[in-house]
Scaffold this motif. Structure first.
Motif, mmCIF file in Angstrom:
data_model
loop_
_atom_site.group_PDB
_atom_site.id
_atom_site.type_symbol
_atom_site.label_atom_id
_atom_site.label_comp_id
_atom_site.label_asym_id
_atom_site.label_seq_id
_atom_site.Cartn_x
_atom_site.Cartn_y
_atom_site.Cartn_z
ATOM 1 N N ALA A 163 0.815 -1.208 0.000
ATOM 2 C CA ALA A 163 0.000 0.000 0.000
ATOM 3 C C ALA A 163 0.850 1.260 0.000
ATOM 4 O O ALA A 163 0.391 2.330 -0.381
ATOM 5 C CB ALA A 163 -0.936 0.008 1.202
ATOM 6 N N HIS A 164 2.158 1.115 0.461
ATOM 7 C CA HIS A 164 3.029 2.276 0.518
ATOM 8 C C HIS A 164 4.220 2.122 -0.413
ATOM 9 O O HIS A 164 5.254 2.750 -0.226
ATOM 10 C CB HIS A 164 3.523 2.511 1.960
ATOM 11 N N ALA A 165 4.086 1.256 -1.431
ATOM 12 C CA ALA A 165 5.166 1.049 -2.381
ATOM 13 C C ALA A 165 5.373 2.302 -3.220
ATOM 14 O O ALA A 165 4.435 3.043 -3.483
ATOM 15 C CB ALA A 165 4.837 -0.138 -3.278
ATOM 16 N N PRO A 166 6.656 2.538 -3.630
ATOM 17 C CA PRO A 166 6.910 3.701 -4.482
ATOM 18 C C PRO A 166 6.174 3.585 -5.811
ATOM 19 O O PRO A 166 5.867 2.504 -6.278
ATOM 20 C CB PRO A 166 8.434 3.650 -4.679
ATOM 21 N N VAL A 167 5.898 4.730 -6.412
ATOM 22 C CA VAL A 167 5.197 4.771 -7.686
ATOM 23 C C VAL A 167 6.123 5.365 -8.737
ATOM 24 O O VAL A 167 6.646 6.467 -8.554
ATOM 25 C CB VAL A 167 3.918 5.620 -7.579
ATOM 26 N N ASP A 168 6.321 4.640 -9.828
ATOM 27 C CA ASP A 168 7.105 5.135 -10.949
ATOM 28 C C ASP A 168 6.145 5.884 -11.879
ATOM 29 O O ASP A 168 5.379 5.270 -12.625
ATOM 30 C CB ASP A 168 7.764 3.964 -11.672
ATOM 31 N N ILE A 169 6.175 7.213 -11.806
ATOM 32 C CA ILE A 169 5.214 8.017 -12.556
ATOM 33 C C ILE A 169 5.339 7.796 -14.056
ATOM 34 O O ILE A 169 4.333 7.696 -14.779
ATOM 35 C CB ILE A 169 5.385 9.511 -12.227
ATOM 36 N N ALA A 170 6.580 7.714 -14.560
ATOM 37 C CA ALA A 170 6.770 7.532 -16.002
ATOM 38 C C ALA A 170 6.139 6.224 -16.470
ATOM 39 O O ALA A 170 5.451 6.174 -17.497
ATOM 40 C CB ALA A 170 8.257 7.569 -16.344
ATOM 41 N N ALA A 171 6.355 5.155 -15.703
ATOM 42 C CA ALA A 171 5.776 3.856 -16.070
ATOM 43 C C ALA A 171 4.257 3.886 -15.939
ATOM 44 O O ALA A 171 3.534 3.278 -16.742
ATOM 45 C CB ALA A 171 6.368 2.757 -15.189
ATOM 46 N N LEU A 172 3.771 4.590 -14.922
ATOM 47 C CA LEU A 172 2.327 4.697 -14.715
ATOM 48 C C LEU A 172 1.654 5.344 -15.930
ATOM 49 O O LEU A 172 0.655 4.835 -16.449
ATOM 50 C CB LEU A 172 2.053 5.530 -13.455
ATOM 51 N N LYS A 173 2.246 6.437 -16.408
ATOM 52 C CA LYS A 173 1.667 7.136 -17.558
ATOM 53 C C LYS A 173 1.834 6.329 -18.840
ATOM 54 O O LYS A 173 0.993 6.403 -19.740
ATOM 55 C CB LYS A 173 2.303 8.522 -17.698
ATOM 56 N N GLU A 174 2.883 5.551 -18.928
ATOM 57 C CA GLU A 174 3.085 4.718 -20.120
ATOM 58 C C GLU A 174 2.028 3.624 -20.204
ATOM 59 O O GLU A 174 1.617 3.211 -21.289
ATOM 60 C CB GLU A 174 4.490 4.110 -20.098
ATOM 61 N N ARG A 175 1.562 3.146 -19.045
ATOM 62 C CA ARG A 175 0.551 2.085 -19.030
ATOM 63 C C ARG A 175 -0.843 2.607 -19.354
ATOM 64 O O ARG A 175 -1.729 1.837 -19.725
ATOM 65 C CB ARG A 175 0.515 1.409 -17.653
ATOM 66 N N HIS A 176 -1.065 3.913 -19.176
ATOM 67 C CA HIS A 176 -2.403 4.482 -19.360
ATOM 68 C C HIS A 176 -2.326 5.603 -20.388
ATOM 69 O O HIS A 176 -1.966 6.730 -20.066
ATOM 70 C CB HIS A 176 -2.941 5.008 -18.019
ATOM 71 N N HIS A 177 -2.656 5.290 -21.626
ATOM 72 C CA HIS A 177 -2.547 6.256 -22.700
ATOM 73 C C HIS A 177 -3.543 7.400 -22.508
ATOM 74 O O HIS A 177 -4.713 7.185 -22.166
ATOM 75 C CB HIS A 177 -2.771 5.577 -24.044
ATOM 76 N N LEU A 178 -3.066 8.596 -22.761
ATOM 77 C CA LEU A 178 -3.867 9.795 -22.550
ATOM 78 C C LEU A 178 -5.168 9.769 -23.355
ATOM 79 O O LEU A 178 -6.238 10.078 -22.830
ATOM 80 C CB LEU A 178 -3.045 11.031 -22.917
ATOM 81 N N GLY A 179 -5.091 9.397 -24.635
ATOM 82 C CA GLY A 179 -6.292 9.382 -25.477
ATOM 83 C C GLY A 179 -7.385 8.498 -24.917
ATOM 84 O O GLY A 179 -8.573 8.846 -24.964
ATOM 85 N N ASP A 180 -6.997 7.344 -24.369
ATOM 86 C CA ASP A 180 -7.989 6.427 -23.802
ATOM 87 C C ASP A 180 -8.666 7.042 -22.580
ATOM 88 O O ASP A 180 -9.891 6.911 -22.398
ATOM 89 C CB ASP A 180 -7.319 5.108 -23.410
ATOM 90 N N ILE A 181 -7.873 7.711 -21.726
ATOM 91 C CA ILE A 181 -8.429 8.318 -20.516
ATOM 92 C C ILE A 181 -9.352 9.476 -20.882
ATOM 93 O O ILE A 181 -10.434 9.641 -20.302
ATOM 94 C CB ILE A 181 -7.295 8.807 -19.591
ATOM 95 N N VAL A 182 -8.945 10.273 -21.858
ATOM 96 C CA VAL A 182 -9.756 11.417 -22.280
ATOM 97 C C VAL A 182 -11.093 10.948 -22.843
ATOM 98 O O VAL A 182 -12.155 11.480 -22.500
ATOM 99 C CB VAL A 182 -8.990 12.256 -23.323
ATOM 100 N N GLU A 183 -11.074 9.921 -23.701
ATOM 101 C CA GLU A 183 -12.314 9.433 -24.293
ATOM 102 C C GLU A 183 -13.191 8.752 -23.248
ATOM 103 O O GLU A 183 -14.424 8.838 -23.309
ATOM 104 C CB GLU A 183 -12.013 8.488 -25.444
ATOM 105 N N ALA A 184 -12.566 8.088 -22.271
ATOM 106 C CA ALA A 184 -13.351 7.467 -21.203
ATOM 107 C C ALA A 184 -14.076 8.515 -20.368
ATOM 108 O O ALA A 184 -15.112 8.232 -19.763
ATOM 109 C CB ALA A 184 -12.443 6.621 -20.306
ATOM 110 N N ALA A 185 -13.544 9.750 -20.368
ATOM 111 C CA ALA A 185 -14.182 10.843 -19.634
ATOM 112 C C ALA A 185 -15.310 11.499 -20.430
ATOM 113 O O ALA A 185 -15.949 12.426 -19.952
ATOM 114 C CB ALA A 185 -13.140 11.901 -19.260
ATOM 115 N N GLY A 186 -15.533 11.010 -21.656
ATOM 116 C CA GLY A 186 -16.654 11.507 -22.448
ATOM 117 C C GLY A 186 -16.294 12.512 -23.522
ATOM 118 O O GLY A 186 -17.177 13.049 -24.187
#
Length: 345
Positions: A4-27
Motif C-alpha cells: 500500500a506504501h510502495a513507491p510509484v514510478d510516474i513515467a511507467a504509470l503514464k506509459e501504461r495508461h494512454h492519454l487518449g484512452d483516458i480522455v475518451e473514457a471521460a466523455g
C-alpha cells in the motif's frame, strides 16, 4: 514496506495508461487517428474543438482556454482530484504521493480557490460596464436576452480595462486579484466578452464569458477549475420541474422566458446534473440537435430514470438558443415541453 506504501514510478504509470484512452473514457469525443487528435474542451464552453491530444508526447493542450498537461493533469482537472487521488484513480495499487519516485512539476498552475467576495465585486463591476456598453446590450438583445433579464441574472460586460483598478479600490490586494484567475499574462480573461455568473446561496461561485465579436477566438472563456451546472443554484433544492440545456445561451434564453432551467455546459459531467436534480420529479432534456447532444441526453435520461422527458428540437434548429431568432420561439419551445411531457407518461 507494504504494498500500500510502495513507491510509484510516474513515467511507467503514464506509459501504461494512454492519454487518449483516458480522455475518451471521460466523455470527450476525439476526432482523427494520427499523431494529433482533437475534440471539444471539457474545461470551458466552446464549439470549435480546440482541445488537442498529441499521441507522440502524451500531452494535451487547449488552444481556447490555454490549459494543458499530461494524463494526471487531465484527471486532476476533469474530476477535481488532488495529485495523490489522481495517481490512485489511474492505477489502483498506487501509493501516496509522498512515495512517488520521480517528482513532477505541475505543467499548469494550480487551480485557484474560489473567492466569492472578490467574484461578487468583479460581477458588480462587469454589470456596471454592461449598462455603459451599447454594443454588449445589442449583442444580448440579438440573442434574445433583454435588459431586465440581464439585470436579474447579474450579467455583465468586460471592456478589457479597469477591472484591477476597480477591485483594488474595493480593498482587494494585488495578490488576491492575481490568484482569482480573472487576469492572465495577456490581460483580463474576459476582455470583450459578456460575462455570466453562477450564483448559489446569494454568492458568486463562478464566471464565464462569451465574446461579442463573432470573429474573435476563443469565443468562450471560463474561470479555471471544475465547471458548475449553470443555473442550478437558482433552482432551489426541489423544483417541481426543470429544463436541462447544453450551453450558456441556451440557459440564458430559458431564463429570459422565466422557465426553471440549468445548463450542463457541455456533454460531460452529467452525473453532477443528475445529482443536483435528485429532488426534481420531472426533468426535461433539451440538448443540442446533433449526435453528441442526443447521446448526452440519452446518458442523462439513463441517470434520471422515469423522471426524464426528452425534447426533440425542430429540424434545422441546432440548439435552444437558436429559437431566439424567431418571434414564436417561446411558443415553439412550450409546445415541445407539452409534447415531451405527454410522451413520457
Amino acid at each position: 514496506m507494504t504494498a500500500a506504501h510502495a513507491p510509484v514510478d510516474i513515467a511507467a504509470l503514464k506509459e501504461r495508461h494512454h492519454l487518449g484512452d483516458i480522455v475518451e473514457a471521460a466523455g470527450v469525443r476525439l476526432r482523427g487517428r494520427g499523431r494529433v487528435r482533437q475534440g471539444v474542451c471539457p474545461f470551458h464552453e466552446e464549439a470549435e474543438a480546440s482541445f488537442t491530444v498529441y499521441a507522440d508526447t502524451q500531452r494535451w493542450y487547449c488552444f481556447g482556454c490555454g490549459e494543458g498537461g499530461d494524463v494526471l493533469d487531465f484527471l486532476q482537472r476533469s474530476e477535481g482530484l488532488s495529485l495523490p487521488e489522481a495517481i490512485r484513480r489511474l492505477d489502483g495499487d498506487a501509493g501516496p504521493a509522498s512515495t512517488v519516485l520521480a517528482r513532477r512539476r505541475p505543467t499548469s498552475p494550480p487551480v485557484p480557490p474560489r473567492d466569492p467576495a472578490l467574484l461578487l465585486a468583479a460581477a458588480r463591476y462587469y454589470a456596471g460596464e454592461l449598462r455603459r456598453s451599447p454594443e454588449a446590450r445589442a449583442y444580448l438583445a440579438s440573442r434574445g436576452v433583454g435588459l431586465a433579464a440581464a439585470a436579474r441574472l447579474g450579467l455583465g460586460y468586460a471592456p478589457g480595462r479597469g477591472l484591477r483598478t476597480s477591485l483594488a479600490s474595493a480593498g482587494f490586494a494585488a495578490a488576491r486579484i492575481r490568484e482569482s484567475g480573472l487576469c492572465t499574462e495577456r490581460g483580463e480573461r474576459f476582455a470583450g466578452m459578456v460575462v455570466v455568473p453562477e450564483v448559489a446561496g446569494g454568492r458568486v461561485r463562478w464566471l464565464a464569458g462569451r465574446a461579442i465579436d463573432r470573429e474573435r477566438s476563443p469565443r468562450f472563456q471560463a474561470l479555471p477549475g471544475p465547471k458548475p451546472v449553470l443555473g442550478m443554484g437558482r433552482l432551489g433544492p426541489a423544483p417541481p420541474w426543470a429544463v436541462v440545456a447544453e450551453g450558456v445561451f441556451d440557459w440564458l434564453l430559458l431564463a429570459q422566458w422565466g422557465l426553471p432551467s440549468c445548463a450542463a455546459l457541455g456533454t460531460q459531467g452529467l452525473e453532477r446534473v443528475a445529482h443536483g436534480l435528485r429532488g426534481c420529479p420531472r426533468v426535461f432534456l433539451a440538448f443540442d440537435n446533433d449526435e453528441p447532444g442526443r447521446e448526452a441526453a440519452e446518458r442523462l435520461a439513463g441517470l434520471l430514470g422515469r423522471r426524464a422527458a426528452t425534447l426533440t428540437l425542430p429540424a434545422g434548429v441546432a440548439d435552444v438558443a437558436e429559437l431566439a431568432a424567431s418571434s414564436h420561439g417561446r411558443t415553439v419551445f412550450e409546445h415541445l415541453l407539452t409534447q415531451a411531457a405527454r410522451d413520457a407518461i
